[in-house]
Design a protein around this motif. Structure first.
Motif, mmCIF file in Angstrom:
data_model
loop_
_atom_site.group_PDB
_atom_site.id
_atom_site.type_symbol
_atom_site.label_atom_id
_atom_site.label_comp_id
_atom_site.label_asym_id
_atom_site.label_seq_id
_atom_site.Cartn_x
_atom_site.Cartn_y
_atom_site.Cartn_z
ATOM 1 N N SER A 3 0.304 -0.935 -0.111
ATOM 2 C CA SER A 3 0.294 0.096 -0.585
ATOM 3 C C SER A 3 0.893 1.766 -0.498
ATOM 4 O O SER A 3 1.019 2.122 -0.619
ATOM 5 C CB SER A 3 -0.658 -0.340 1.316
ATOM 6 O OG SER A 3 -0.344 0.152 2.346
ATOM 7 N N SER A 4 2.268 0.979 1.090
ATOM 8 C CA SER A 4 2.806 2.171 0.690
ATOM 9 C C SER A 4 3.213 2.876 -0.741
ATOM 10 O O SER A 4 3.373 4.101 -1.242
ATOM 11 C CB SER A 4 3.639 2.591 1.463
ATOM 12 O OG SER A 4 4.013 1.852 2.972
ATOM 13 N N THR A 6 2.092 1.625 -3.707
ATOM 14 C CA THR A 6 1.119 2.177 -3.953
ATOM 15 C C THR A 6 0.507 3.704 -4.294
ATOM 16 O O THR A 6 0.449 4.250 -5.302
ATOM 17 C CB THR A 6 -0.035 1.262 -4.521
ATOM 18 O OG1 THR A 6 -0.528 -0.156 -4.242
ATOM 19 C CG2 THR A 6 -1.591 2.257 -5.314
ATOM 20 N N MET A 7 0.814 4.372 -2.984
ATOM 21 C CA MET A 7 0.454 6.317 -2.163
ATOM 22 C C MET A 7 1.813 6.787 -2.875
ATOM 23 O O MET A 7 1.503 7.547 -3.384
ATOM 24 C CB MET A 7 0.838 5.705 -0.998
ATOM 25 C CG MET A 7 0.459 6.970 -0.359
ATOM 26 S SD MET A 7 -0.411 7.314 1.142
ATOM 27 C CE MET A 7 -1.279 6.387 1.795
ATOM 28 N N TYR A 8 2.305 6.246 -2.984
ATOM 29 C CA TYR A 8 3.843 6.240 -3.573
ATOM 30 C C TYR A 8 4.462 6.751 -4.709
ATOM 31 O O TYR A 8 3.982 7.893 -5.462
ATOM 32 C CB TYR A 8 5.260 5.743 -3.280
ATOM 33 C CG TYR A 8 6.147 6.311 -3.220
ATOM 34 C CD1 TYR A 8 6.846 7.718 -3.216
ATOM 35 C CD2 TYR A 8 7.363 6.247 -4.805
ATOM 36 C CE1 TYR A 8 8.024 8.709 -3.580
ATOM 37 C CE2 TYR A 8 8.238 6.820 -5.853
ATOM 38 C CZ TYR A 8 8.967 7.717 -4.589
ATOM 39 O OH TYR A 8 9.876 8.224 -5.267
ATOM 40 N N SER A 10 1.192 7.194 -6.943
ATOM 41 C CA SER A 10 0.185 7.636 -7.319
ATOM 42 C C SER A 10 0.159 8.567 -6.888
ATOM 43 O O SER A 10 -0.098 9.774 -7.721
ATOM 44 C CB SER A 10 -1.418 7.552 -5.892
ATOM 45 O OG SER A 10 -1.296 5.964 -6.429
ATOM 46 N N LEU A 11 0.960 9.807 -5.734
ATOM 47 C CA LEU A 11 1.302 11.385 -5.864
ATOM 48 C C LEU A 11 2.514 11.193 -6.564
ATOM 49 O O LEU A 11 2.223 12.531 -6.901
ATOM 50 C CB LEU A 11 1.988 10.831 -4.023
ATOM 51 C CG LEU A 11 1.433 10.624 -2.898
ATOM 52 C CD1 LEU A 11 1.977 11.023 -2.291
ATOM 53 C CD2 LEU A 11 0.458 12.233 -2.779
ATOM 54 N N THR A 14 0.291 11.690 -9.766
ATOM 55 C CA THR A 14 -0.104 13.024 -9.885
ATOM 56 C C THR A 14 1.028 14.393 -9.475
ATOM 57 O O THR A 14 0.205 15.630 -11.069
ATOM 58 C CB THR A 14 -1.186 12.785 -8.471
ATOM 59 O OG1 THR A 14 -1.731 11.758 -7.985
ATOM 60 C CG2 THR A 14 -1.396 14.429 -8.180
ATOM 61 N N VAL A 210 7.083 13.843 -5.505
ATOM 62 C CA VAL A 210 6.324 14.057 -4.603
ATOM 63 C C VAL A 210 6.736 15.476 -4.048
ATOM 64 O O VAL A 210 5.323 16.201 -4.221
ATOM 65 C CB VAL A 210 6.319 12.867 -3.047
ATOM 66 C CG1 VAL A 210 5.512 13.856 -2.170
ATOM 67 C CG2 VAL A 210 6.252 11.182 -3.515
ATOM 68 N N CYS A 213 5.308 17.861 -6.744
ATOM 69 C CA CYS A 213 3.902 17.584 -6.893
ATOM 70 C C CYS A 213 3.175 18.703 -5.924
ATOM 71 O O CYS A 213 2.105 19.692 -6.638
ATOM 72 C CB CYS A 213 3.309 15.826 -6.532
ATOM 73 S SG CYS A 213 1.092 15.751 -5.954
#
Length: 521
Positions: A3-4, A6-8, A10-11, A14, A210, A213
């Protein structure tokens, strides 16, 4: 951990999307956006870097990771140079072709070194996949050229921060949000990269994408709120400040909201403390009186006179124009001050030559006739008297023969100065010719006679000091009056005064005679 990741990712994705959006925005605004091409290249480079990081994170082998690393450097290596160019263009500093080429030497070599690292290992000495982790992290041993590339990257970004920070004091308050956004956009990636290189990020994640972003979000916010990319306020301010003409900006209530350096040099008391005051209030603070070219109906164009503390006069042509908003409404006024001091001085010099005697600075004969006729006409309309006083220097030829013509000129100037001090402001005083002078004033014969006597006595009591000698200078005066000869012209009055002057000469000189006495002797 999944999940970490995936979040990374995703950011990171973005961030890439934001960078692409900024590229597309710059593309649509390229016609009205200074430096649009450089900014577009900057955003494309960031997008390549960011998306390649995302693809690198989902790679399954070291070879695949290295391929994405090469693509990553295609975007990452030139980004600092492009960012610095954006900053330089923002502040209005031209980037020459030579400077631009120099900025991309190290980025170009870096890309080549990364692509060929397997042959020389000068960029990465070693790259290994971290074992025992479900995430595709790598451990690297940096080489010499990695250090050089890092120095260039940090140096370029830090230079951008410093250049922008130095503009802070000189940036108007309305534009500081834009400037703060650009400074943050340059500074945060430096901090993120430094933290990453120090190994302070858990699991070795690269925080720079990140952070981009965040900075891209700030850019988008600045675009919406301050039109950061469609106008370049600092560059415009540089033009504003470099103008030779003074510019004062007023709102629709004639309150002072801005001015450039030329205006503050033209009007030294003008300062930031006057921002928000009305033009009249600011002018009262500077001069003690309201703005001379203003009125209840607004700003009037004209010529403004300014006296500095040394008493020197400057003249400024004031041109006013209305500033309108997007839908045509009046939002303020723009005053432009153009220094016409030299032109005014030249005009005054020409006027002096045309209307005044070159030696004494008194009116010349032609100018005396023009103004004298107007004075006589005004007194006749008002039913008042006017008089003419004609006088010349006694024994002037003797002064020239004895002391020389230069002393003779001094004598003429001396007489003009002494007599001028005895005259009222409304009197016309002219050099009539040679050593002869004439006065016309709105007064009766008796008053004019008393004035002539005062001038005669002052001359006799104040010798000329020239070449170490004291020379007594006297003059003979003749006076005529217009009221007793209604309708007579100025030439006739001069003729009458000349007759009285002749009688003063015949009577022994250094005398005053009135025309009435002249004809009865």
């Amino acid at each position: 951990m999944g999940s970490s990741l995936t979040m990374y990712i995703s950011l990171v994705a973005t961030s890439g999307v934001f960078s692409l959006f900024l590229f597309l925005y710059a593309y649509t605004k390229r016609a009205e956006m200074p430096g649009a091409r450089t900014f577009m290249l900057y955003m494309i480079a960031q997008s390549i870097y960011i998306f390649s990081v995302a693809f690198q994170m989902v790679s399954s082998s070291l070879d695949e990771i290295m391929r994405w690393t090469i693509i990553q450097y295609i975007g990452m290596a030139p980004s600092p140079a492009l960012g610095l160019m954006v900053v330089l263009q923002y502040i209005g500093k031209p980037v020459t072709r030579k400077m631009g080429t120099a900025l991309f030497v190290i980025p170009a070599v870096s890309i080549i070194m990364v692509a060929t690292n397997g042959y020389h290992h000068l960029f990465y000495k070693a790259v290994t996949v971290r074992h025992g982790s479900s995430l595709p992290y790598t451990d690297i041993v940096i080489g010499q050229f990695y250090v050089l590339s890092g120095i260039f990257t940090f140096g370029s970004m830090l230079a951008g921060v410093i250049v922008l920070a130095r503009r802070w004091r000189h940036t108007k308050q309305n534009y500081k949000r834009q400037l703060a956004t650009l400074i943050t956009g340059q500074f945060l990636p430096i901090v993120a990269a430094f933290v990453y290189l120090m190994g302070l990020i858990p699991n070795g994640m690269d925080p720079v994408p990140v952070v981009i972003c965040i900075t891209s979000s700030m850019y988008i916010w600045a675009i919406v709120s301050t039109q950061m990319l469609t106008i370049v306020p600092i560059a415009k301010e540089m033009i504003f400040e470099s103008m030779d003409e003074g510019v004062v900006v007023l709102d629709n209530a004639n309150r002072l909201i801005d001015f450039n350096g030329a205006a503050s040099r033209m009007l030294p008391p003008l300062g930031d403390g006057m921002i928000g005051l009305s033009l009249d209030e600011a002018w009262i603070r500077m001069t003690g009186s309201a703005f001379p070219l203003g009125g209840m109906s607004g700003i009037v164009q004209g010529e403004l006179r300014w006296s500095n503390p040394n008493g020197e006069l400057s003249y400024y042509q004031v041109r006013a124009s209305v500033v309108r908003g997007r839908i045509g409404e009046i939002v303020g006024n723009l005053l432009m001050l153009i220094d016409v001091t030299e032109a005014r001085r030249l005009r005054d010099q020409l006027e002096q030559l045309a209307y005044h005697d070159g030696l004494t600075k008194l009116l010349n004969r032609t100018s005396f006739f023009q103004r004298g006729k107007r004075l006589l006409n005004d007194t006749r309309i008002n039913g008042a008297a006017a008089s003419v006083v004609l006088f010349d220097i006694d024994y002037f030829k003797r002064i020239n023969d004895t002391y020389g013509h230069e002393t003779g000129d001094f004598a003429i100037k001396h007489v003009a100065a002494v007599v001028s001090r005895q005259l009222p402001p409304e009197a016309l005083f002219a050099r009539y010719g040679g050593e002869e002078f004439v006065i016309c004033l709105p007064a009766g014969r008796s008053e004019a006679g008393r004035l002539a006597e005062a001038a005669r006595a002052a001359l006799a009591a104040e010798p000329l000091r020239a070449n170490g000698e004291s020379i007594v200078i006297t003059a003979s005066f003749g006076v005529s009056q217009s009221a007793e000869f209604d309708g007579e012209s100025l030439p006739m009055l001069l003729k009458n005064a000349d007759m009285a002057l002749y009688e003063a000469k015949r009577g022994g000189r250094n005398l005053v005679r009135l025309f009435e006495e002249a004809v009865t002797v």
